[in-house]
Enzyme design. Structure first.
Site, PDB file in Angstrom:
ATOM      1  N   GLY A   1       0.816  -1.219   0.000  1.00 36.86           N
ATOM      2  CA  GLY A   1       0.000   0.000   0.000  1.00 36.86           C
ATOM      3  C   GLY A   1       0.841   1.256   0.000  1.00 36.86           C
ATOM      4  N   CYS A   2       1.952   1.218   0.709  1.00 42.73           N
ATOM      5  CA  CYS A   2       2.826   2.391   0.804  1.00 42.73           C
ATOM      6  C   CYS A   2       3.578   2.631  -0.501  1.00 42.73           C
ATOM      7  CB  CYS A   2       3.785   2.232   1.980  1.00 42.73           C
ATOM      8  SG  CYS A   2       2.900   2.141   3.560  1.00 42.73           S
TER       9      CYS A   2
END
Length: 151
Positions: free
Chosen positions: A45-46
């Site tokens: 996600g990052c």
């Protein structure tokens, strides 16, 4: 822990960036800011979030907006993350989660550091807050929409 919300003045803090240089938030006042807190370098996600900020960086640049990412990763981790994904913005190392606590960024799902984005105007006033662990790319789109409204 008090949460920073819309209308609050961004708190003062100093952290090291990915190059080991101290960055004081007050020194960046006078230009709009997007400060985003994210869980961890080089996680799915990052990566999506950072790469979306990278891909849309010219839009922020055209608006004269400074983008700053903050996580608990250390300077060396941030440097590797920056280089691996060619990130054109500042990453700050909040290794003791002092600034995360200062902003009142909540944990998600009890144990994960939260993902929260703040849009801050030239005077240092928080104009928008978006909190979503799973909507990583929405942080960028929402920040740009809010910036269009305030600039």
């Amino acid at each position: 822990m008090k949460k920073i919300t819309v209308g609050d003045v961004v708190p003062s803090f100093t952290l090291q960036d990915q190059n080991g240089v101290n960055t004081t938030i007050n020194a960046t006042m006078g230009v709009p800011l997007v400060i985003y807190f994210y869980p961890k370098d080089d996680t799915p996600g990052c990566i999506k979030e950072a790469c979306k900020f990278r891909d849309d960086f010219e839009k922020f640049n055209d608006l004269h907006v400074t983008v700053i990412g903050i996580s608990a990763d250390n300077v060396a981790s941030h440097k590797k993350f920056e280089e691996k994904y060619n990130l054109p913005f500042t990453l700050l190392a909040d290794v003791d989660n002092v600034v995360r606590s200062l902003f009142g960024v909540p944990k998600s799902m009890v144990f994960l550091p939260g993902r929260v984005t703040y849009v801050i105007d030239k005077k240092g006033i928080v104009r928008y807050v978006f909190n979503s662990l799973f909507g990583a790319e929405k942080h960028i789109d929402n920040a740009l929409k809010e910036l269009q409204k305030i600039l």
